[in-house]
Design an enzyme around this catalytic site. Structure first.
Site, short mmCIF file in Angstrom:
data_model
loop_
_atom_site.label_atom_id
_atom_site.label_comp_id
_atom_site.label_asym_id
_atom_site.label_seq_id
_atom_site.Cartn_x
_atom_site.Cartn_y
_atom_site.Cartn_z
CG ASP A 1 -2.05 0.95 1.18
OD1 ASP A 1 -2.46 1.35 0.07
OD2 ASP A 1 -2.57 1.32 2.25
CG HIS B 1 -4.97 3.10 -3.90
ND1 HIS B 1 -3.60 3.33 -3.85
CD2 HIS B 1 -5.32 2.62 -2.68
CE1 HIS B 1 -3.16 3.02 -2.63
NE2 HIS B 1 -4.18 2.57 -1.91
CG HIS C 1 -7.23 -2.15 -4.18
ND1 HIS C 1 -8.40 -1.57 -3.73
CD2 HIS C 1 -6.96 -3.15 -3.33
CE1 HIS C 1 -8.83 -2.21 -2.64
NE2 HIS C 1 -7.95 -3.17 -2.38
CG HIS D 1 -5.86 -2.06 0.82
ND1 HIS D 1 -6.88 -1.56 0.05
CD2 HIS D 1 -4.91 -1.08 0.89
CE1 HIS D 1 -6.57 -0.32 -0.34
NE2 HIS D 1 -5.38 -0.02 0.16
#
Length: 370
Positions: free
Chosen positions: A176, A259, A262, A276
């Site tokens: 992340d 992101h 993601h 995540h």
């Protein structure tokens, strides 16, 4: 009226980090209120109950315990908000991982003037410092970002708990955090308005860069410390990078394709067992491919990812033998209206996302050591 080109940086009011910091929770919370609801899942309660209860009692703070349901959904937010309102709480504390903390932040927003405390027990995401929450459907798919008017009043990170957790958590946090710099530089170059509400400051861009540098220097050491369940300077530095540097960097610089992709990956049930940061890491690879990143930059990303155990292929995030239609579904979700993928300095289509995932996967497999 906001001036065009206004630069902004936002952050939590206080950040506390160190081994045993959970024992200081009451001391800090007492400055915010006297009636607290603490939200944590059943497993987290088993190892923080004593320190949290004793610390708050010693500070004269009334405690109501709530057991987190496991996902940051609108249903869970409404449930916890109702419980907090019923007790007359003036502080909400989220303890555990990013979803529990996001839920606590959303409850604080729903109740208006209630103070919010983030107390992560893992260094797996940059959620604790931010003024937003990722809301999921009851089935676990990404639904939306929810933005709040303020950051948490306090972020408290006990690195003894971080070290105690399975090493996969801090490694996922590195995935992340690794995206922070790659996305920040794109947003700054494209003059995108960040989640803070303005353009990035030099300070926030420097923090994003420092996040990347810290991971490159200390990431492999921190992974080994986490595997041994010991607190070391490397683990402290990477915990700060994963939590504070990444949090300030993404929120005050911006998110981009990493992101967004993601979020697209969450539409496939085959990825739901992945964390995540693991899915974000595949988004970073696809973003680098979309940008046309030079080979040495791809190789730097691959070496780091492999050195700490982050996924670099589709098979490693549950998408072995993914067909074109499955990747296009990911691409369509990643390029939906309002997605952060649109912060790239060029238009990104679902086909481009599918191509980038395919090409990135092929490059990672072709360069893997036999």
């Amino acid at each position: 009226m906001k001036t065009i080109g206004t630069r902004m940086l936002i952050s939590p009011a206080k950040y506390v980090q160190g081994a045993g910091a959970m024992h200081e929770l009451g001391e800090h919370v007492a400055r915010l209120g006297e009636n607290v609801v603490v939200l944590a899942d059943k497993g987290v309660w088993e190892f923080v109950d004593a320190s949290v209860s004793e610390s708050l009692a010693a500070a004269g703070v009334r405690l109501t315990k709530e057991v987190f349901g496991g996902l940051c959904t609108q249903r869970e937010i409404d449930r916890v908000a109702a419980a907090a309102e019923e007790t007359g709480a003036d502080v909400i504390v989220g303890i555990g991982g990013g979803t529990a903390i996001d839920t606590a932040k959303a409850v604080g927003h729903a109740l208006g003037d209630i103070a919010v405390v983030s107390a992560p027990t893992v260094a797996s995401t940059d959620a604790p410092t931010s003024a937003l929450a990722v809301i999921y459907t009851d089935e676990g798919a990404f639904e939306r970002y929810s933005f709040f008017g303020r950051n948490p009043n306090l972020v408290l990170v006990d690195t003894a708990l971080v070290a105690r957790a399975p090493s996969r958590f801090i490694v996922s946090g590195m995935g992340d955090a690794l995206a922070t710099w790659y996305e920040a530089r794109v947003c700054v170059a494209a003059h995108r308005t960040a989640m803070a509400g303005g353009l990035a400051t030099e300070a926030s861009l420097s923090l994003a860069r420092l996040c990347w540098e810290t991971l490159m220097e200390y990431g492999p050491q921190a992974r080994l410390s986490a595997e041994a369940h010991v607190v070391t300077p490397a683990l402290e530095k990477v915990t700060e990078a994963n939590t504070l540097l990444s949090g300030l960097g993404f929120e005050s610089c911006g998110l981009a394709a990493a992101h967004g992709i993601h979020n697209g990956l969450t539409v496939s049930h085959r990825t739901h067992g992945m964390m995540h940061g693991e899915k974000v890491n595949m988004g970073t690879l696809a973003q680098l491919v979309l940008e046309g990143a030079p080979t040495d930059e791809l190789d730097t990303w691959l070496r780091f990812s492999r050195s700490v155990g982050l996924p670099t292929t589709l098979a490693e995030v549950g998408l072995a033998d993914a067909g074109r239609e499955e990747l296009l579904a990911v691409g369509r979700a990643a390029t939906a209206e309002g997605e952060t993928t649109h912060n790239m300095p060029f238009t990104v289509s679902a086909d481009m996302v599918a191509d980038a995932l395919t090409a990135g996967d092929a490059y990672a497999r072709a360069t893997a050591t036999p």
